[in-house]
Structures are given as C-alpha cells and as structure tokens.
Write an enzyme that holds these catalytic residues in place. Structure first.
Site, PDB file in Angstrom:
ATOM      1  N   TYR A 148       6.109  -6.134 -47.659  1.00  0.00           N
ATOM      2  CA  TYR A 148       6.685  -7.073 -48.616  1.00  0.00           C
ATOM      3  C   TYR A 148       7.857  -6.472 -49.396  1.00  0.00           C
ATOM      4  O   TYR A 148       8.982  -6.989 -49.345  1.00  0.00           O
ATOM      5  CB  TYR A 148       5.596  -7.550 -49.581  1.00  0.00           C
ATOM      6  N   ARG A 336      17.486 -17.158 -60.364  1.00  0.00           N
ATOM      7  CA  ARG A 336      17.024 -15.776 -60.245  1.00  0.00           C
ATOM      8  C   ARG A 336      18.217 -14.827 -60.375  1.00  0.00           C
ATOM      9  O   ARG A 336      19.348 -15.200 -60.067  1.00  0.00           O
ATOM     10  CB  ARG A 336      16.343 -15.539 -58.891  1.00  0.00           C
ATOM     11  N   ASP A 556      11.349 -16.102  -2.040  1.00  0.00           N
ATOM     12  CA  ASP A 556      12.700 -16.114  -2.602  1.00  0.00           C
ATOM     13  C   ASP A 556      13.172 -14.664  -2.731  1.00  0.00           C
ATOM     14  O   ASP A 556      12.364 -13.731  -2.660  1.00  0.00           O
ATOM     15  CB  ASP A 556      12.668 -16.820  -3.963  1.00  0.00           C
ATOM     16  N   ASP A 742      11.099 -18.063  -8.338  1.00  0.00           N
ATOM     17  CA  ASP A 742      11.196 -17.915  -9.795  1.00  0.00           C
ATOM     18  C   ASP A 742      12.031 -18.952 -10.502  1.00  0.00           C
ATOM     19  O   ASP A 742      12.011 -19.027 -11.733  1.00  0.00           O
ATOM     20  CB  ASP A 742      11.782 -16.532 -10.117  1.00  0.00           C
TER      21      ASP A 742
END
Length: 819
Positions: A148, A336, A556, A742
């Site tokens: 944090y 702030r 493939d 794929d």
C-alpha cells in the site's frame, strides 16, 4: 429495485450485448445460461477492495487476549462502499465485502498491527465482522506496507494520475514483491469463500493482479474489475517496468469498468501497444478470450447526503457561517494536498479574478479546505502557503482575508454546512478519477441553485453537463468563469442546476453498482465467458494411437510446430520436431501431412527431406503427396485479381512503416506485425474496406484476417477442403485422426472434422469434443482435434495445448510409442 427487475434489466442488456459484440458466440451459450439460471434464484457478489469499510478496536471488556472486538465504520470511499452495500438490498441477493482489516486500536486507542494477535483474537475479528457480511484479509505488516505505502502509493497512483517517472522516484524491488504477495493473499481469501456461480467484483489499482491470479485458481469464475482511478495514455503507461504484468493481471477479468471512455480508450491502446492484442471499443481479444470493456461513471449516496444536510447540527453551523461571512459571496473548494488536485491553479486563478475584476475585492471569499494527500509534499505545501499569503497581503485587510485556508481534515457537519451556503463551488483538479465532491455540492444546493465550476480533466466533467467547464491552466479563463458564475441570474442558475440535479439523483452510487453487476451478468449470458477447452489427455491419445492400425495426422506449421516470430523467415523447424516427424513418417501405418499457409518453396526447403511426409501449402492451394510432385489445385482458376490486390497492398505498404507484402502463387498477404500497433490496425481496416469495394465484391476471392496480416485468396481454398480430401470418401478407414492448429485458418480443419464425425455418427451428435462433456466416452473418441493456445480461447477443437513446444512434446511421445 426488485430481483425481478434485476433479471429483466440483465435480459435487456443481454440482447444489447449480443447484438453489439461480434465476438459473442451465441451458439455456445448453454453452459453459461445454465449457470445464470441458478443465479436467478440466488445472486452472491464478493466485492474485494483494499480496505474493508470497517475498523476494529479492542473491547473494554477484554483487557487480555483473546480479545473481543467493537466494529466501527471506516471513513473514506463513501460512494464505492455505498454502492456495494446497496447490492444486498435486492431480494435474493447477497453481497459479501472482503478487504484488508488494517490496523486495530488497542484499549489506549493506539493503532497496532494484527501480526501480534493470537489466532483466537483473529478468529474473533472474523466473527465480529460476520453480522456486517464482511470478511477480513490478514497480511504481515511488511507486506501490507510494501503493497500500500510502497507500490500502490509511490508507483501506481502517481503514474495513473499522469505524474511521470524521474530519477528520484526509484522503485524498491521489495514493493513489487509485496504487491504480488498481497494480491495472491486476496486471491486465496476469495477462493476460501467462493462458491460456483458467485460474482467476484474487484476494486481499484491496489488489486490489479488479482483478476488473473484468481482466474488461475477458478478459471470458470465471473470476475469484474472496476478502476476508480484514471488510466493514463499508453505513452506514459509504457514507462512502468511491470507494465505487462499489470495489464495481464487486469485481463484476467470477465469485464473491466472505467469512469470515462477516455480512460477505457487509453487502456485499450496500452493493451495493443504493450501486449500486441487486438481490440474494439467494447472488448479486447485476449488470446482468444474476449474481455468486455465498459464505462460506468460512479455516483454518490445522494439520499444519505440529503439526510445529512438536513441535520440540526448542520443547520446550526450554516447559521454561524452565514453570520461570519455576511454580505460576502462564498466560493468553496476541498481537495487533497497533491499536485493533481490543482490547488495552485485555483489560487492563481482566484488572484487573477481579484486583479482583473476589482469590484469583487472585499466582496468574495475563497474557503479552501485541504486534506493530507497520498504523500507529504513539502514544496507544494510551501508554494500554496506562499500564494495564500500573497493574495491575503495584496487584497486583504485586518478585518477581512479573501482566502480562508484550512490545511486539515474538516468535520463532516462543517463540510456539509459549507456546501449548503456556498455561492460557487470551484474544482480545478488537473487529473482525477471521479470527483464526488462536485456531486455532493449539487445535492446540497437544492435551495440556492448555486453554479458549479468544474475542471474538464475530472472524470465527472463528461457527466455533469450543467457545470461550467474550465481548463485549470488558463488562469484568465478560470477567472472569467468565476466572474460569470457569480453574476449568473436566477433563471440560468435554475436551468443549469436542474440538469445537474437530475443527473446526480438518477445516477447515484446504487445505480452505478447495479449497472456494473447487470453488465457482468449480461456479458456472461451473451457467451463472452467461454467454457474451458480441456487440456489434451495425452495418455488417452497415446492409448488410441497405439491401438490403431491406420492413422491420419494433420498439422499446421506456424504457431503449431514452431512458435510465431516477427520475421516469418525465422520460424525454422526445431530439431526435436524434425526428429518426431521423421519417426512418425517412417511407420507405414501413419499418414502425416503438414497443412500450412506457407508457400511450397518454404515447405520444400525445410520439410521436403522428410521421407513419407505429405505437404500442403498456401492454405490448401497446393498439395504434395509422399514421393510425388506438387499439385496445383487452382491451376484452372483465373488469377487476374492478383494484380489489383497487389496494387492495393503496395499503396498501404508505402503508407504504413514496418509493413511488408508476401506474394504467393495463389494468394497475397499483407503483414503489419512490425508496424505501429494502433496505426497498423487502423490501416488494416482501411485496406479491408478498400479490398471489399474494389476486388472482393467483384471477384471469386475472400479476405482472410490473420495474426497481424491480411490475406486475399480464392474462395474455394481453405484448410478444411484439404482435410476432406485427405480423409477421403471412406472416413471409417481411419482408426486414429489427429489435427492440430492455432489460428482462425485452422478452425476450418476442426469444423470439417466435426462435420465428418457427425456424418459417421449418423445420429446428429458430435463426437470427441463437439461438446466437452463426456468426450472420452464418445464412440469416435479416436478423433483428436487440438487447439494451440489458452484453455479459454474460443475454438471448435476438442482439446488444447498451451504452446507449440507442447505440441512437439506430444508428437515426440507418439513417436516413442510408435517405436
């Protein structure tokens, strides 16, 4: 709002989602629809935020451990918590809040870390929070601080608010480790209480890795992520060292929500530029899985604000303040102490007002309340104090100060009183997620209808259209806006206020929370969340292979036998793959064919020496049987269209740096993998439109959209047709069929084999993976269609392997069985 209303609204959203998102596979919805039929009976939402909205203190009744606890509500994030809390008000809906408990207060009122507590005392905290439907997360103090105070506040918050990196802000490696561990701790805590069908709702930048971590634990879970902070442009976000990890963490979500469209657009751009993913304004194709993107501006708990402003204690303070500032026009601001709050800009603009409009001197007061920011800013604090002193010195007197500056937390009653008596609210933030103070001001002005001046850089600016919008850096412009607002007549005030008030009351925190959950449900119902394709059962495949007498293997090349590369010529066959193919082709019981989009020259050069291997090039335009010559299956087709296509591709190549043209005998491909990601996608769409109008609509050709490429080929050509040719008129002859690929072109092979299996079965039921339930029990379980990619990638294949390396491993296993 009733549960029935929730379901009806979700059904309406489902229709919208299904129509607006081309990637929603309505034909594969049965699994998710069944899951949401259960949710109609009971909806449970697990809302995860960094802090719980509660804090705990040791009860006076327990001087020693194990402690009993008193629970109180934590201040801050009132809009978010109000929205989450409102979800439990719906019938048959349960909402559990999960978050870090933070520090506890001992009997002396001192804050202490939970590390020192015994297991019994922690268990008592869990029990104390159960009546509030809250689940605490416990973390070691070092991890909590690194997460944090370190990575979240020192790295992510400044970056998300457009505060660029510099040498003085160097990231401590421990912070990133703590951020990771904290997100993993949250994932474990959620997993411990998660039940199938629950919706997990993750909040803000403290938990950006959580969606993907939890997705790994519960792949079928519905996970929503909402980012309350802004999201910066990709040019700035790319400076983050852990940019890929953060983006991939967020993309573990089913849906991601942002405060404004611009923040969503910046996120999409970052995914395109950093990860190379394709996107639309409503979603991202995350390697075959569509992650929904939405815009949901947060509101406030308007009814709570209305109730608070009517309290006698607030009314008493209003009376005192009116007497204190009698005959003065009051401008109020609360921010702030951060660079992005725009306090300096506000003071500069206010000074400019007093300078350019001397009639306001001694007649207007700015009451500026400043709270501590994310970090101490001594230089900023000194600059603001200097500005306040300068304004008061130049335009004030012993009897009156034009700026009343309070650098401390303000009592809630005093804050409410200020909002009620103010003649103007001035917000000059230079970057903000969603400025809820402006919305609170609107609710408090039911009587006076005072105007609101709002920075165009707040998330609220796009929603509160009745406000006067300003550029905080244009001091003269802001000063003129203040003058205009203070002189505004009652009729214009009322018109502007009514527009703002209707929006704030109609889009409160409760509406925001409901809308986000509704969208999540609609996304799942529309089939955005895929049923998982199971991982290849290699022992089963090996067993079927060993028992078979006649086997057909179709593979493939790019992305299946070799990894995808930025430069196609570098995708060379690895030695272990060549060894496996040689072994398999040496067995007369096997018929092996590589079916690729490559031209026949490439295939002949790199695979032509494998005895017994069949080859098919250019997506089925050419075929070469073992020991034979190449056959052009399109020999009699008119190729006059190639010249037109080539001229179009050359046009876009000249205008798209990094793009190239690959001319084959029966097709032409335009590659833009090495171009600027966003510009390449834009040019590809423009090129597709050009091709559609000039060629495709007039000639027997089609445009195939591949991985960062466009290919124009004859309509009659695709890999599925080659599969049909190889299987032959008597498909029952094959005791074992393997097909692996794929990308989109390989789906033609999977669909062709599915149709063949259906024709063999004869009863209309799919075999081996048409559905993933009971595949191994199917009568035709010797068919193995394998998609290369993640399990949640949409595919007609029955099985999946995660990479080309795993495909080669499987072939090596079969080759060993063959020996």
């Amino acid at each position: 709002m009733s549960k029935e209303s929730l379901d009806k609204a979700a059904d309406r959203s489902l229709r919208v989602v299904s129509l607006s998102r081309a990637n929603s596979f309505s034909g594969t919805m049965s699994h998710e629809s069944r899951k949401h039929e259960e949710l109609k009976a009971h909806v449970r939402i697990i809302a995860a935020s960094h802090f719980l909205p509660f804090s705990v203190a040791v009860s006076e009744a327990t001087p020693e451990e194990p402690y009993q606890w008193t629970v109180s509500r934590r201040s801050g994030h009132t809009a978010m918590y109000a929205g989450i809390r409102s979800l439990s008000e719906h019938p048959n809906t349960e909402c559990t809040q999960l978050g870090w408990i933070g520090y506890f207060k001992d009997r002396d009122g001192q804050e202490r870390a939970c590390d020192s507590l015994s297991a019994e005392s922690r268990a008592n905290i869990v029990e104390a929070l159960k009546p509030f439907d809250a689940v605490p997360v416990f973390m070691d103090e070092d991890i909590a601080n690194g997460h944090y105070e370190g990575y979240s506040k020192q790295i992510l918050w400044p970056l998300l608010h457009y505060m660029s990196w510099d040498d003085s802000r160097r990231m401590d490696p421990v912070w990133w480790s703590c951020y990771n561990k904290a997100n993993q701790t949250f994932a474990s805590a959620i997993s411990a209480i998660y039940n199938e069908g629950d919706i997990v709702w993750v909040h803000d930048y403290h938990l950006l890795l959580l969606p993907e971590i939890f997705h790994q634990l519960k792949p079928a879970a519905t996970v929503g992520l909402f980012l309350h902070a802004p999201f910066p442009s990709s040019e700035l976000f790319r400076s983050l060292p852990n940019r890929k990890e953060i983006l991939n963490g967020m993309l573990g979500s089913t849906s991601i929500g942002f405060q404004t469209y611009s923040y969503a657009r910046h996120f999409l751009s970052s995914c395109t530029r950093v990860l190379g993913l394709e996107s639309t304004p409503t979603g991202i194709d995350n390697r075959g899985s569509i992650v929904s993107i939405g815009v949901f501006p947060i509101g406030i708990d308007a009814k709570s604000v209305q109730a608070r402003r009517a309290l006698p204690s607030v009314q008493a303070k209003m009376k005192t303040m009116r007497e204190m500032f009698a005959n003065k026009r009051i401008i109020v601001g609360r921010d702030r102490m951060d660079e992005v709050a725009g306090i300096k800009q506000k003071l500069e603009a206010f000074e400019k007002l007093l300078e350019t409009c001397p009639e306001w001197q001694n007649n207007v007061v700015l009451i500026q309340v400043t709270q501590p920011g994310q970090n101490r800013k001594p230089k900023l604090e000194a600059k603001i104090s200097e500005l306040v002193t300068s304004i008061n010195s130049n335009y004030g007197s012993l009897e009156f100060m034009p700026v009343m500056y309070h650098n401390t937390f303000l009592d809630t009653d005093e804050y409410m009183a200020l909002l009620n008596i103010a003649d103007l609210c001035l917000i000059t933030v230079i970057r903000d997620g969603m400025n809820t103070g402006s919305l609170e001001f609107v609710v408090c002005q039911e009587d006076k209808h005072s105007p609101l001046i709002l920075s165009e850089f707040t998330g609220t600016a796009g929603s509160v259209s009745g406000a006067i919008q300003i550029n905080p850096w244009d001091y003269l412009g802001v000063a003129q806006a203040i003058d205009t607002a203070l002189r505004m007549g009652p009729e214009e005030k009322k018109v502007r206020y009514t527009e703002m008030y209707n929006h704030v009351m109609g889009h409160d925190a409760q509406h925001w929370a409901f809308t986000v959950i509704q969208d999540l449900r609609a996304t799942v119902l529309a089939g955005q969340t895929n049923a998982e394709t199971p991982h290849l059962d290699l022992p089963l495949m090996t067993k079927c292979f060993a028992a078979a007498k006649k086997r057909l293997i179709m593979l493939d090349y790019d992305g299946t036998l070799t990894p995808i590369t930025n430069i196609p010529a570098q995708a060379l066959p690895p030695p272990d793959m060549l060894k496996a193919l040689n072994t398999l082709c040496a067995d007369p019981q096997n018929f092996v064919c590589v079916i690729s989009g490559r031209d026949r020259q490439f295939l002949e050069l790199h695979l032509g020496n494998i005895k017994g291997l069949a080859l098919s090039g250019e997506h089925g335009s050419f075929i070469r049987y073992p020991g034979g010559e190449w056959i052009n299956l399109l020999e009699d087709m008119d190729m006059g269209w190639k010249e037109e296509v080539m001229s179009i591709f050359e046009f876009y190549t000249e205008r798209t740096a990094g793009s190239t043209i690959e001319a084959k005998e029966t097709s032409i491909t335009w590659h833009y993998r090495n171009a600027d990601p966003e510009y390449g996608e834009f040019q590809a769409k423009e090129c597709m439109n050009h091709l559609e109008n000039a060629v495709v609509s007039k000639r027997p050709v089609e445009t195939l959209v591949g991985k960062k490429c466009l290919e124009v080929r004859p309509l009659s050509v695709n890999k599925g047709e080659i599969v049909k040719r190889l299987v032959g008129a008597n498909p029952e002859q094959w005791d074992f069929v393997l097909c692996a690929g794929d990308d989109k072109t390989d789906e033609d092979m999977f669909r062709a084999l599915r149709a063949i299996r259906l024709s063999i079965a004869g009863n209309g039921q799919e075999a081996n993976g048409g559905t993933h339930d009971g595949a191994s029990k199917d009568a035709l379980s010797h068919y193995f269609t394998i998609m290369v990619g993640p399990a949640d990638k949409k595919s007609a294949a029955a099985w999946h392997l995660v990479s080309s390396e795993k495909v080669v491993e499987a072939l090596t296993w079969l080759a060993a069985t063959d020996n």
